[in-house]
Design a protein around this motif. Structure first.
Motif, short mmCIF file in Angstrom:
data_model
loop_
_atom_site.label_atom_id
_atom_site.label_comp_id
_atom_site.label_asym_id
_atom_site.label_seq_id
_atom_site.Cartn_x
_atom_site.Cartn_y
_atom_site.Cartn_z
N SER A 21 0.83 -1.21 0.00
CA SER A 21 0.00 0.00 0.00
C SER A 21 0.86 1.26 0.00
O SER A 21 0.62 2.19 -0.78
CB SER A 21 -0.93 -0.01 1.22
N ASN A 24 2.85 1.91 -3.23
CA ASN A 24 2.02 2.46 -4.29
C ASN A 24 1.81 3.95 -4.14
O ASN A 24 1.77 4.68 -5.13
CB ASN A 24 0.66 1.75 -4.30
N THR A 25 1.65 4.42 -2.91
CA THR A 25 1.34 5.84 -2.70
C THR A 25 2.59 6.71 -2.57
O THR A 25 2.62 7.85 -3.05
CB THR A 25 0.47 6.02 -1.45
N HIS A 104 -4.74 -5.90 -7.09
CA HIS A 104 -4.43 -4.78 -7.98
C HIS A 104 -3.31 -3.88 -7.47
O HIS A 104 -2.53 -3.34 -8.26
CB HIS A 104 -5.68 -3.96 -8.27
N LEU A 105 -3.19 -3.70 -6.15
CA LEU A 105 -2.11 -2.86 -5.63
C LEU A 105 -0.76 -3.53 -5.82
O LEU A 105 0.21 -2.89 -6.24
CB LEU A 105 -2.35 -2.54 -4.15
N ARG A 108 0.07 -3.42 -9.59
CA ARG A 108 0.49 -2.09 -10.04
C ARG A 108 1.92 -1.81 -9.62
O ARG A 108 2.73 -1.32 -10.41
CB ARG A 108 -0.45 -1.03 -9.47
N PHE A 109 2.25 -2.11 -8.37
CA PHE A 109 3.59 -1.82 -7.88
C PHE A 109 4.65 -2.64 -8.62
O PHE A 109 5.66 -2.10 -9.09
CB PHE A 109 3.67 -2.11 -6.38
N SER A 172 -3.95 2.34 -13.55
CA SER A 172 -5.27 2.25 -12.94
C SER A 172 -5.86 3.63 -12.61
O SER A 172 -7.07 3.83 -12.68
CB SER A 172 -5.21 1.39 -11.67
N GLN A 184 -10.17 -3.28 -10.28
CA GLN A 184 -10.34 -4.25 -9.19
C GLN A 184 -11.76 -4.82 -9.12
O GLN A 184 -12.03 -5.67 -8.27
CB GLN A 184 -9.99 -3.60 -7.84
#
Length: 223
Positions: A21, A24-25, A104-105, A108-109, A172, A184
């Motif tokens: 998490s 990703n951010t 999905h997280l 994506r990463f 995304s 997702q």
């Protein structure tokens, strides 16, 4: 009364999910071990114990993603001896989409990190992605043997297919903000897979393989 300690497996999973998490951010470089420990509500020593630091967490992210990804391909490649290659390939594509949507997280990463030239990425290419290449080639070789696939440059098709499988999860935010589509969600997986299935049929199937079987032939093949 003191709060019971979480089971080791739960703690490890919580740390990994918290790290994904934050990666990703804030990005991998912008995330500290202290950030991860705070989000996971654990002591920083737990991260050292389970993952040997942030680098170990990064490696665990890659391992988790690619082992599950390859399982989607391997499970269908094992059926090639008794199932049409196009059916196996389509199921593998759907299962990859489903896995990436449910994770999905992480997807994506990892996909984002794969665009960076680093030592760990080179290691992934030499192991996981070379195995991916081998499995994809099995689908195509079997499809040609079954006279279901046209003869075409396999590398070009795989490059296109991999791009279409990864772009929705890599971009995304673009999908959400511009098209109001959420990778997702199961609705997206089903609709997106339908378009990929059509593309596979148009690009790969021989004329004979594309002809629907007559109803009486299908009925005879049923148990």
């Amino acid at each position: 009364m003191a709060k019971p300690a979480a089971a080791p497996g739960i703690t490890k999973e919580n740390i990994l999910l918290s790290a994904v998490s934050l990666f990703n951010t804030k990005g991998y470089d912008g995330t500290s071990v202290r950030d991860i420990a705070k989000k996971a509500s654990v002591n920083a020593a737990n991260i050292s114990y389970h993952f040997h630091g942030k680098q170990g967490l990064l490696e665990s992210c890659f391992t988790r993603f690619f082992e599950a990804y390859l399982e989607c391909l391997e499970a269908e490649a094992d059926k090639l001896e008794f199932t049409p290659a196009d059916e196996c390939l389509k199921r593998a594509v759907f299962n990859i989409l489903q896995y990436q949507s449910e994770n999905h997280l992480l997807s994506r990463f990892v996909l984002r990190e794969m665009s960076i030239d680093s030592q760990i990425v080179r290691e992934i290419i030499s192991s996981y992605l070379m195995k991916e290449r081998y499995l994809f080639k099995r689908f195509f070789e079997r499809g040609e043997e079954q006279n279901r696939f046209t003869s075409m440059p396999v590398s070009m098709f795989i490059i296109q297919l991999k791009s279409m499988l990864s772009i929705p999860f890599l971009n995304s935010q673009y999908l959400r903000e511009v098209w109001h589509v959420f990778p997702q969600e199961q609705f997206f997986v089903d609709r997106y897979y339908a378009s990929l299935e059509q593309w596979i049929d148009q690009c790969l199937l021989t004329r004979q393989a594309a002809i629907p079987q007559p109803l009486h032939t299908i009925m005879r093949s049923l148990p």
